[in-house]
Scaffold this motif. Structure first.
Motif, PDB file in Angstrom:
ATOM      1  N   GLU A  58       0.834  -1.207   0.000  1.00 29.87           N
ATOM      2  CA  GLU A  58       0.000   0.000   0.000  1.00 29.87           C
ATOM      3  C   GLU A  58       0.868   1.256   0.000  1.00 29.87           C
ATOM      4  O   GLU A  58       0.546   2.248  -0.662  1.00 29.87           O
ATOM      5  CB  GLU A  58      -0.965  -0.029   1.186  1.00 29.87           C
ATOM      6  CG  GLU A  58      -2.070  -1.073   0.957  1.00 29.87           C
ATOM      7  CD  GLU A  58      -2.990  -1.273   2.158  1.00 29.87           C
ATOM      8  OE1 GLU A  58      -2.733  -0.690   3.227  1.00 29.87           O
ATOM      9  OE2 GLU A  58      -3.977  -2.034   2.006  1.00 29.87           O
TER      10      GLU A  58
ATOM     11  N   GLY B  69       1.769   1.950  -3.365  1.00 25.74           N
ATOM     12  CA  GLY B  69       0.641   2.227  -4.258  1.00 25.74           C
ATOM     13  C   GLY B  69       0.199   1.047  -5.103  1.00 25.74           C
ATOM     14  O   GLY B  69      -0.571   1.201  -6.056  1.00 25.74           O
TER      15      GLY B  69
ATOM     16  N   ARG C  94      -3.571   0.352  -5.360  1.00 25.85           N
ATOM     17  CA  ARG C  94      -4.323   1.198  -6.299  1.00 25.85           C
ATOM     18  C   ARG C  94      -4.168   0.700  -7.735  1.00 25.85           C
ATOM     19  O   ARG C  94      -5.106   0.738  -8.525  1.00 25.85           O
ATOM     20  CB  ARG C  94      -3.873   2.658  -6.173  1.00 25.85           C
ATOM     21  CG  ARG C  94      -4.320   3.300  -4.855  1.00 25.85           C
ATOM     22  CD  ARG C  94      -4.194   4.824  -4.897  1.00 25.85           C
ATOM     23  NE  ARG C  94      -2.825   5.257  -5.201  1.00 25.85           N
ATOM     24  CZ  ARG C  94      -1.851   5.317  -4.289  1.00 25.85           C
ATOM     25  NH1 ARG C  94      -2.082   4.979  -3.035  1.00 25.85           N
ATOM     26  NH2 ARG C  94      -0.640   5.712  -4.635  1.00 25.85           N
TER      27      ARG C  94
ATOM     28  N   GLU D  66      -7.415  -0.289  -9.831  1.00 22.60           N
ATOM     29  CA  GLU D  66      -7.708   0.345 -11.126  1.00 22.60           C
ATOM     30  C   GLU D  66      -7.833  -0.679 -12.244  1.00 22.60           C
ATOM     31  O   GLU D  66      -8.519  -0.446 -13.243  1.00 22.60           O
ATOM     32  CB  GLU D  66      -6.612   1.368 -11.465  1.00 22.60           C
ATOM     33  CG  GLU D  66      -6.805   2.673 -10.694  1.00 22.60           C
ATOM     34  CD  GLU D  66      -5.537   3.525 -10.642  1.00 22.60           C
ATOM     35  OE1 GLU D  66      -4.608   3.264 -11.451  1.00 22.60           O
ATOM     36  OE2 GLU D  66      -5.473   4.422  -9.779  1.00 22.60           O
TER      37      GLU D  66
END
Lengths: 474, 213
Positions: free
Chosen positions: A394, A397, A400, A404
């Protein structure tokens, strides 16, 4: 003294008593415990009125049954839907409390798969003997440990005596020289080894991995390889200690510090096979020859390069082998001779004690960055191996990137590797999985598992079928 | 542990290599915190036509008529004849527990996975390794003769056929002693308490870093 292998040294260092018939009493430095294979051992201990021999040698963590659903995890056991699993998890807590055993509980930020948190916390150190009621304990051999799975009666035996009744194994060396190509990982390497020697090729051996390609691997990669030594039949995998090992261990929670660490390091440097040590069997592979691998059957030896094909049973002379391939193709719903690249996937699982560490997640994320899950793929689960891996991912990133792409980011646990929780395949579904076993029903009744690396799993998620990740990158 | 001395029993043939522990006892049954009751779910995925779930009444489930253990002639079998690499995969002792609970006392195969092999001894279940060509012959004999039974003599370390042939097998003297007498090996190891303490004292001095975490 005669030249010795790493395994010989570890054996000699832990031998309490050698018996005439070949059995021996071996001292165990670290005993890892999880909820599935321990309840009957604790019960046996209680019934016999015995106490654990050495409390601090044990470390427990719940992993096999835990929910990976973030919502369900927030509520703890109280909201757990699977009552049978909940009882087993609570039994672990109760047993650890009753006997005074250190446990990393479900709500602890360090919780994770036992074979991920062992090394991560420094509970596993070079030169140790490590056992756990789980066959993938072979993972810890990456640290120059003698580490292997045991049954529940042996769990009880180790709890009660800190020793194991065992017999010395033979020595095997798997030597891989050269360099792995880009997009080819430790997982592909070990699948290629299993494809070469078969799932019983290492039975009766401690399997040391050596050579230039092994030395070049990170600790994560070495753990992946040793993790799957058991899939080649070897209870224990091994890699000699070097700077990579020592740098990984330094600063870990339970690792020694200061002067004691320096003394330890001096001793750990000797945890390699002597140059002229004799092995009972040597298998050699060239790293350059290894392509990304995909398993097509119900045994990890049933594996092919991604550019290859599913075998045609008609071309197999041996009747027993032919029957095995026919049965596997029928179960897997594949046609003889079809191209690996034509196998479509319904779900993708990125996780397990084989491939859920930070490097694995980085490799998967690098493939999916800027891409999306194929519409035909129903679900992609990304299950980090531990709370620490999750936090690190996390921070980078990666969560994410996965979100996505339409992937699900989960809480740590064994998850769909063996589907003891709610993460499972439906009958007939094909799964690109970074786990270690493709047995019938392993990931769910009627489910069809294909073992691959994290990068290959991510590529399949994006393409909807198996694809050479090296081409996707271009 | 129950002792094993001499056993004569009906033989059931499982003609399939690499039988893994997930096949022997699927993972959903590993949630039990007991040692017993796994027999009805032995080979669950092969034996029944529906999906097995914990605590279901197996007597009401649809049986797979093609699975060997469901055939009338093998009811009551207590010796399992198997193929190469039997018991590969996980370390779950639930696999020998399930075989034992079903009624098997011995498994004969040309080879076993290491962890499964060890686990059998802890439960009075005797794993016997015989040469492949002997196992082939036994498979043929079982198929040819309904009611085919073998006698397994642990003391004499041999398997005897109804036709009077006998095949020797190897076993560690310690394992044999424990099985013959039904001994709990924890009790035996605890007789070595002094040796274990002496080892620990030596290790604490030579490798003190193993005693800090």
């Amino acid at each position: 003294m005669a030249a010795r292998t790493l395994y010989d040294k570890l054996w000699d260092n832990h031998l309490v008593q050698q018996r005439e018939d070949g059995t021996a009493l071996l001292y165990i430095d670290r005993h890892l415990i999880h909820e599935v294979t321990s309840p009957q051992a604790f019960e046996g201990l209680a019934l016999a009125g015995r106490a654990p021999w050495r409390l601090e040698a044990n470390l427990a963590v719940p992993d096999h049954n835990v929910s990976t659903d973030p919502e369900e995890r927030k509520g703890g056991y109280a909201v757990m839907k699977d009552v049978v699993s909940r009882i087993q998890l609570q039994t672990l807590d109760e047993n650890c409390e009753r006997f005074g055993i250190r446990e990393i509980r479900l709500a602890d930020r360090r919780q994770g798969i036992v074979h991920v948190i062992g090394p991560e916390t420094g509970a596993v150190l070079p030169g140790m003997t490590v056992v756990c009621g789980d066959s993938h304990t072979s993972t810890h051999g990456a640290f120059g440990c003698l580490a292997h799975g045991i049954g529940t009666s042996e769990v009880e035996h180790v709890l009660a005596t800190q020793c194991l009744v065992t017999r010395k194994m033979k020595n095997m060396l798997v030597r891989v020289d050269g360099r792995l190509g880009a997009g080819v990982s430790a997982k592909d390497l070990v699948l290629a080894v299993i494809g070469r020697i078969g799932t019983a090729g290492g039975t009766g051996y401690a399997m040391e991995f050596g050579g230039e390609a092994i030395r070049a691997l990170s600790m994560e990669g070495r753990m992946t390889i040793c993790n799957m030594a058991i899939e080649a039949g070897a209870r224990a995998g091994l890699v000699g200690v070097d700077d990579t090992t020592i740098e990984y261990v330094r600063g870990r929670e339970f690792a020694p510090r200061g002067e004691l660490l320096e003394r330890a390091i001096a001793a750990w440097r000797g945890l390699v096979s002597d140059a002229d040590a004799a092995f009972d069997r040597v298998v050699e592979l060239r790293a350059e020859d290894i392509e990304p691998q995909v398993s097509w059957g119900n045994s990890p030896e049933m594996v092919a390069p991604v550019s290859g094909q599913v075998p045609d049973p008609a071309a197999i002379g041996d009747a027993g082998k032919r029957a095995g391939v026919e049965r596997a193709l029928a179960y897997m719903g594949l046609t003889p001779g079809m191209r690996i690249g034509d196998i479509r996937v319904d779900r993708v699982f990125i996780g397990s004690c084989t491939n859920s560490r930070i490097e694995d997640l980085r490799a998967a994320a690098a493939v999916v960055r800027g891409r999306r899950k194929a519409g035909s793929v129903k679900q992609v689960l990304v299950v980090p191996g531990s709370g620490q891996v999750k936090a690190q991912a996390e921070a980078e990133g990666l969560d994410r990137v996965f979100a996505e792409a339409g992937f699900e980011w989960r809480e740590p646990g064994c998850s769909m590797c063996l589907a003891m929780n709610a993460d499972k395949l439906l009958p007939g579904e094909h799964c690109a999985s970074t786990s270690n076993r493709n047995f019938e029903g392993r990931q769910g009744h009627g489910g069809r598992t294909h073992l691959v690396s994290p990068a290959m799993a991510a590529a399949a998620a994006v393409a909807g079928h198996f694809v050479d990740v090296r081409r996707l990158a271009n | 542990m129950r002792a094993f001395t001499v056993h004569t029993g009906l033989v059931a043939p499982l003609d399939r290599a690499n039988v893994d522990t997930d096949l022997i006892i699927p993972k959903q049954f590993l949630k039990s915190i007991r040692r017993s009751g796994f027999g009805p779910n032995l080979f669950d995925g092969l034996r029944y036509l529906d999906e097995g779930v914990p605590d279901a009444d197996c007597s009401r489930r649809p049986l797979n008529p093609d699975f060997v253990l469901n055939q009338p002639r093998y009811q009551g079998a207590s010796v399992l004849l198997a193929r190469h690499n039997f018991g590969c995969g996980s370390s779950r002792e639930h696999a020998p527990w399930a075989l034992d609970d079903y009624g098997f006392r011995a498994v004969i195969a040309p080879g076993f996975a290491d962890i499964f092999f060890n686990n059998c001894f802890q439960n009075g279940l005797l794993p016997i390794v015989l040469e492949e060509k002997i196992v082939d012959k036994l498979f043929a004999d079982v198929a040819a003769h309904e009611g085919y039974a073998l006698t397994i003599d642990l003391e004499g370390q041999e398997v005897r056929t109804p036709g009077g042939e006998s095949f020797g097998f190897a076993i560690d003297a310690f394992r044999k002693h424990c099985l013959l007498n039904g001994l709990d090996d924890i009790g035996l190891t605890l007789q070595q308490t002094e040796s274990i303490r002496a080892f620990e004292a030596r290790q604490r001095e030579q490798a003190p870093w193993l005693w800090v975490g």
